[in-house]
Design an enzyme around this catalytic site. Structure first.
Site, PDB file in Angstrom:
ATOM      1  N   CYS A 124       0.840  -1.226   0.090  1.00 18.79           N
ATOM      2  CA  CYS A 124      -0.124   0.035   0.059  1.00 18.79           C
ATOM      3  C   CYS A 124       0.936   1.089  -0.083  1.00 18.79           C
ATOM      4  O   CYS A 124       0.757   2.150  -0.761  1.00 18.79           O
ATOM      5  CB  CYS A 124      -0.969   0.061   1.150  1.00 18.79           C
ATOM      6  SG  CYS A 124      -1.944   1.517   1.281  1.00 18.79           S
ATOM      7  N   CYS A 125       1.984   1.227   0.652  1.00 20.18           N
ATOM      8  CA  CYS A 125       2.827   2.360   0.698  1.00 20.18           C
ATOM      9  C   CYS A 125       3.813   2.510  -0.578  1.00 20.18           C
ATOM     10  O   CYS A 125       3.973   3.626  -0.953  1.00 20.18           O
ATOM     11  CB  CYS A 125       3.855   2.045   2.200  1.00 20.18           C
ATOM     12  SG  CYS A 125       3.323   2.675   3.675  1.00 20.18           S
ATOM     13  N   CYS A 207      -1.058   8.624   6.949  1.00 25.20           N
ATOM     14  CA  CYS A 207      -2.383   8.212   6.704  1.00 25.20           C
ATOM     15  C   CYS A 207      -3.427   8.248   7.838  1.00 25.20           C
ATOM     16  O   CYS A 207      -2.846   7.807   9.077  1.00 25.20           O
ATOM     17  CB  CYS A 207      -2.274   7.074   5.874  1.00 25.20           C
ATOM     18  SG  CYS A 207      -1.440   7.538   4.354  1.00 25.20           S
ATOM     19  N   CYS A 210      -3.485   4.903   9.245  1.00 31.23           N
ATOM     20  CA  CYS A 210      -2.432   4.125   9.940  1.00 31.23           C
ATOM     21  C   CYS A 210      -1.709   5.085  11.115  1.00 31.23           C
ATOM     22  O   CYS A 210      -0.490   4.921  11.405  1.00 31.23           O
ATOM     23  CB  CYS A 210      -1.404   4.042   8.865  1.00 31.23           C
ATOM     24  SG  CYS A 210      -1.988   2.724   7.654  1.00 31.23           S
ATOM     25  N   CYS A 235       7.953   3.764   5.687  1.00 32.09           N
ATOM     26  CA  CYS A 235       7.209   3.314   4.623  1.00 32.09           C
ATOM     27  C   CYS A 235       7.648   3.082   3.385  1.00 32.09           C
ATOM     28  O   CYS A 235       7.233   2.694   2.219  1.00 32.09           O
ATOM     29  CB  CYS A 235       6.157   4.453   4.464  1.00 32.09           C
ATOM     30  SG  CYS A 235       6.965   6.031   4.016  1.00 32.09           S
TER      31      CYS A 235
END
Ligand code: SF4
Length: 239
Positions: A124-125, A207, A210, A235
């Site tokens: 995702c990162c 985010c 997170c 990340c």
């Protein structure tokens, strides 16, 4: 200045020697001159980044500023982008994830994939942050970041000038030796606008899904990816 892999280590070592005790504002001025037209500042709109934006704007340095909108940011970040642009009369260029790439990983793994495994969190990162960063840095020779040594256990070795192997660029961290207190003193003294979440227990803001608040005295990175081990909490932007 054009750097190649072959000359980078030597050049960076020389600069580290020459510029080790230079103040952040002078280092920024040196960087703007040395990498004219080939440098950018990556702001995540955090407190350190707001300090650097103030320094760049006050000295009218020719250093473009960009940020990455992962699509999962707190609403306060968007407000801060707009108010910072208005205050300094500048544009903060916003880079976004590739929609096709993002749709594919969400289709495959679900909207909350980051909680499912470290590998999925890193994917995702990768899609939401690293790939937009790579686009933002295309054609650059150097980039500026607000990293500090005491921000995280993963950042103790940060230097004010480094060779960024992953991106093949010179990386400049003008605030690497600043303590958190130095940052907040500078912010107060210069009346710099910051994300209001900092006052609500969020020293480090990423985010929304997170990041959570930490209690007084807790490690400042405790609120980022709180379900992971501290030594894995990056990340991938700063490898
Ligand atoms: S911080 Fe969380 S939501 Fe943001 S890019 Fe990384 S895993 Fe994805």
């Amino acid at each position: 200045v054009q750097t190649t892999t072959a000359t980078a280590d030597k050049l960076v070592a020389q600069w580290q020697q020459q510029l080790q005790d230079v103040h952040a504002t002078d280092l920024l001025a040196w960087a703007a001159e040395t990498f004219r037209g080939q440098i950018a500042f990556a702001s995540s709109m955090g407190a350190e980044d707001q300090v650097l934006t103030q320094m760049i704007a006050a000295a009218e340095l020719d250093i473009p500023i960009f940020t990455i909108d992962t699509g999962r940011l707190f609403p306060e970040v968007y407000d801060l982008i707009a108010s910072t642009e208005a205050k300094y009369g500048l544009r903060i260029e916003v880079f976004y994830p590739d929609s096709k790439e993002l749709e594919a990983i969400v289709r495959e793994n679900g909207i909350d994939l980051y909680y499912k495994s470290i590998a999925l969190r890193q994917s995702c990162c990768e899609v939401r942050k690293i790939h937009p960063l790579q686009r933002a840095l295309r054609g650059k020779t150097a980039w500026i970041c607000g990293l500090r040594k005491t921000q995280a256990v993963t950042r103790g070795a940060v230097r004010n000038i480094e060779w960024d192997k992953a991106n093949q660029l010179v990386k400049i961290n003008p605030l690497c030796d600043w303590a958190a207190e130095d940052i907040w003193q500078f912010i107060k003294a210069n009346n710099i606008a910051c994300n209001p979440l900092h006052d609500k227990g969020f020293p480090s803001i990423g985010c929304a899904c997170c990041t959570r608040a930490v209690t007084a005295g807790e490690d400042i990175r405790k609120g980022r990816w709180w379900w992971e081990e501290p030594n894995k909490k990056e990340c991938g932007l700063h490898r």
